[in-house]
Design a protein around this motif. Structure first.
Motif, PDB file in Angstrom:
ATOM      1  N   HIS A 159       0.817  -1.204   0.000  1.00 47.86           N
ATOM      2  CA  HIS A 159       0.000   0.000   0.000  1.00 47.86           C
ATOM      3  C   HIS A 159       0.857   1.263   0.000  1.00 47.86           C
ATOM      4  N   ALA A 160       1.967   1.244   0.708  1.00 49.37           N
ATOM      5  CA  ALA A 160       2.870   2.406   0.654  1.00 49.37           C
ATOM      6  C   ALA A 160       3.300   2.665  -0.780  1.00 49.37           C
ATOM      7  N   GLY A 161       3.555   1.604  -1.520  1.00 48.76           N
ATOM      8  CA  GLY A 161       3.964   1.741  -2.918  1.00 48.76           C
ATOM      9  C   GLY A 161       2.888   2.377  -3.784  1.00 48.76           C
ATOM     10  N   ILE A 162       1.635   1.946  -3.623  1.00 50.64           N
ATOM     11  CA  ILE A 162       0.577   2.531  -4.459  1.00 50.64           C
ATOM     12  C   ILE A 162       0.191   3.935  -4.000  1.00 50.64           C
ATOM     13  N   PHE A 163       0.366   4.217  -2.694  1.00 52.26           N
ATOM     14  CA  PHE A 163       0.084   5.572  -2.216  1.00 52.26           C
ATOM     15  C   PHE A 163       1.081   6.573  -2.800  1.00 52.26           C
ATOM     16  N   ALA A 164       2.269   6.113  -3.114  1.00 54.23           N
ATOM     17  CA  ALA A 164       3.309   6.990  -3.657  1.00 54.23           C
ATOM     18  C   ALA A 164       3.261   7.072  -5.181  1.00 54.23           C
ATOM     19  N   THR A 165       2.466   6.217  -5.809  1.00 49.57           N
ATOM     20  CA  THR A 165       2.468   6.172  -7.277  1.00 49.57           C
ATOM     21  C   THR A 165       1.047   6.276  -7.829  1.00 49.57           C
ATOM     22  N   ILE A 166       0.450   5.161  -8.224  1.00 48.28           N
ATOM     23  CA  ILE A 166      -0.814   5.181  -8.962  1.00 48.28           C
ATOM     24  C   ILE A 166      -1.993   5.741  -8.178  1.00 48.28           C
ATOM     25  N   TYR A 167      -1.943   5.659  -6.841  1.00 48.30           N
ATOM     26  CA  TYR A 167      -3.040   6.178  -6.033  1.00 48.30           C
ATOM     27  C   TYR A 167      -2.616   7.384  -5.193  1.00 48.30           C
ATOM     28  N   ALA A 168      -1.603   8.105  -5.645  1.00 50.47           N
ATOM     29  CA  ALA A 168      -1.151   9.302  -4.920  1.00 50.47           C
ATOM     30  C   ALA A 168      -2.308  10.292  -4.776  1.00 50.47           C
ATOM     31  N   ARG A 169      -2.463  10.810  -3.562  1.00 50.85           N
ATOM     32  CA  ARG A 169      -3.489  11.810  -3.218  1.00 50.85           C
ATOM     33  C   ARG A 169      -4.919  11.295  -3.399  1.00 50.85           C
ATOM     34  N   SER A 170      -5.087   9.980  -3.469  1.00 53.93           N
ATOM     35  CA  SER A 170      -6.432   9.426  -3.615  1.00 53.93           C
ATOM     36  C   SER A 170      -7.178   9.470  -2.286  1.00 53.93           C
ATOM     37  N   VAL A 171      -8.490   9.406  -2.396  1.00 57.60           N
ATOM     38  CA  VAL A 171      -9.366   9.382  -1.223  1.00 57.60           C
ATOM     39  C   VAL A 171     -10.248   8.149  -1.340  1.00 57.60           C
ATOM     40  N   ASN A 172     -10.287   7.355  -0.279  1.00 61.76           N
ATOM     41  CA  ASN A 172     -11.062   6.124  -0.259  1.00 61.76           C
ATOM     42  C   ASN A 172     -12.140   6.236   0.802  1.00 61.76           C
ATOM     43  N   THR A 173     -13.373   5.963   0.433  1.00 57.20           N
ATOM     44  CA  THR A 173     -14.495   5.942   1.361  1.00 57.20           C
ATOM     45  C   THR A 173     -14.974   4.503   1.467  1.00 57.20           C
ATOM     46  N   MET A 174     -15.001   3.969   2.686  1.00 59.26           N
ATOM     47  CA  MET A 174     -15.377   2.578   2.913  1.00 59.26           C
ATOM     48  C   MET A 174     -16.713   2.535   3.648  1.00 59.26           C
ATOM     49  N   GLU A 175     -17.724   2.034   2.959  1.00 63.81           N
ATOM     50  CA  GLU A 175     -19.081   1.994   3.485  1.00 63.81           C
ATOM     51  C   GLU A 175     -19.430   0.557   3.871  1.00 63.81           C
ATOM     52  N   LEU A 176     -19.772   0.339   5.111  1.00 66.79           N
ATOM     53  CA  LEU A 176     -20.159  -0.994   5.564  1.00 66.79           C
ATOM     54  C   LEU A 176     -21.478  -1.392   4.926  1.00 66.79           C
ATOM     55  N   VAL A 177     -21.487  -2.541   4.277  1.00 69.01           N
ATOM     56  CA  VAL A 177     -22.690  -3.085   3.659  1.00 69.01           C
ATOM     57  C   VAL A 177     -23.343  -4.096   4.596  1.00 69.01           C
ATOM     58  N   SER A 178     -22.527  -4.984   5.150  1.00 72.45           N
ATOM     59  CA  SER A 178     -23.056  -5.970   6.089  1.00 72.45           C
ATOM     60  C   SER A 178     -21.951  -6.444   7.016  1.00 72.45           C
ATOM     61  N   ALA A 179     -22.374  -6.915   8.168  1.00 73.07           N
ATOM     62  CA  ALA A 179     -21.441  -7.470   9.138  1.00 73.07           C
ATOM     63  C   ALA A 179     -22.199  -8.483   9.975  1.00 73.07           C
ATOM     64  N   ARG A 180     -21.560  -9.633  10.198  1.00 75.37           N
ATOM     65  CA  ARG A 180     -22.185 -10.617  11.073  1.00 75.37           C
ATOM     66  C   ARG A 180     -21.114 -11.434  11.759  1.00 75.37           C
ATOM     67  N   GLU A 181     -21.432 -11.846  12.977  1.00 73.73           N
ATOM     68  CA  GLU A 181     -20.502 -12.654  13.745  1.00 73.73           C
ATOM     69  C   GLU A 181     -20.615 -14.093  13.270  1.00 73.73           C
ATOM     70  N   VAL A 185     -18.522  -6.943   4.929  1.00 69.43           N
ATOM     71  CA  VAL A 185     -18.518  -6.604   3.505  1.00 69.43           C
ATOM     72  C   VAL A 185     -18.666  -5.094   3.400  1.00 69.43           C
ATOM     73  N   SER A 186     -17.808  -4.484   2.586  1.00 74.21           N
ATOM     74  CA  SER A 186     -17.888  -3.041   2.398  1.00 74.21           C
ATOM     75  C   SER A 186     -17.854  -2.694   0.922  1.00 74.21           C
ATOM     76  N   ARG A 187     -18.421  -1.538   0.618  1.00 73.70           N
ATOM     77  CA  ARG A 187     -18.321  -0.944  -0.717  1.00 73.70           C
ATOM     78  C   ARG A 187     -17.327   0.195  -0.572  1.00 73.70           C
ATOM     79  N   ASN A 188     -16.249   0.108  -1.341  1.00 70.98           N
ATOM     80  CA  ASN A 188     -15.180   1.097  -1.250  1.00 70.98           C
ATOM     81  C   ASN A 188     -15.197   1.963  -2.506  1.00 70.98           C
ATOM     82  N   THR A 189     -15.256   3.264  -2.301  1.00 69.11           N
ATOM     83  CA  THR A 189     -15.253   4.209  -3.416  1.00 69.11           C
ATOM     84  C   THR A 189     -13.938   4.976  -3.380  1.00 69.11           C
ATOM     85  N   LEU A 190     -13.155   4.796  -4.432  1.00 67.72           N
ATOM     86  CA  LEU A 190     -11.825   5.391  -4.526  1.00 67.72           C
ATOM     87  C   LEU A 190     -11.843   6.511  -5.548  1.00 67.72           C
ATOM     88  N   GLN A 191     -11.423   7.695  -5.123  1.00 67.85           N
ATOM     89  CA  GLN A 191     -11.316   8.837  -6.026  1.00 67.85           C
ATOM     90  C   GLN A 191      -9.840   9.143  -6.222  1.00 67.85           C
TER      91      GLN A 191
END
Length: 142
Positions: free
Chosen positions: A67-89, A98-104
């Motif tokens: 992740h450090a590698g992609i943060f410095a290159t292809i995803y530099a300055r990106s913003v990720n929003t992680m929305e919980l869809v479901s969770a169960r024990e 399960v989450s829906r992740n939206t990457l800008q």
């Protein structure tokens, strides 16, 4: 402060949703600070991570380094929003999230908005906290 929008299904218990939301918040915060080490630290030492491209990283250190590698290159300055869809024990000390992740991504070859579904197994640590044992991401097609 990072905010996670939660949309839980009927399979989500409030305890499982609370746990999953807290873990997603740590991951989202690390991503949005471009902190690969902090991202990897949310994972267990022997964790498994499958990327949207099908690459497989094993262990928290490798997950953080990748992740450090992609943060410095292809995803530099990106913003990720992680929305919980479901969770169960699944069992005592084991939560399926399960989450829906939206990457800008603001620039570069992957500029634009991308979405993925992410399935993670969360486990209770000996100290009572929670970490990720495994994550599998699937890119949502356009």
């Amino acid at each position: 402060m990072t905010t996670i929008a939660t949309t839980t299904t009927t399979t989500a218990t409030s305890a499982a949703a609370t746990i999953a939301t807290e873990v997603l918040s740590r991951l989202e915060g690390a991503w949005n600070r471009a902190d690969g080490a902090a991202f990897g630290a949310v994972y267990q030492p022997g964790a498994s991570f499958v990327t949207v491209q099908g690459q497989h990283a094993q262990d928290a250190e490798a997950i953080g380094a990748g992740h450090a590698g992609i943060f410095a290159t292809i995803y530099a300055r990106s913003v990720n929003t992680m929305e919980l869809v479901s969770a169960r024990e699944l069992a005592d000390g084991v939560v399926l999230a399960v989450s829906r992740n939206t990457l800008q991504v603001p620039a570069g070859p992957l500029a634009g908005t991308h979405q993925a579904m992410s399935t993670s197994i969360l486990v209770r640590d000996p100290d009572g906290g929670w970490s990720v044992a495994a994550t599998h991401n699937t890119l949502i097609g356009r």
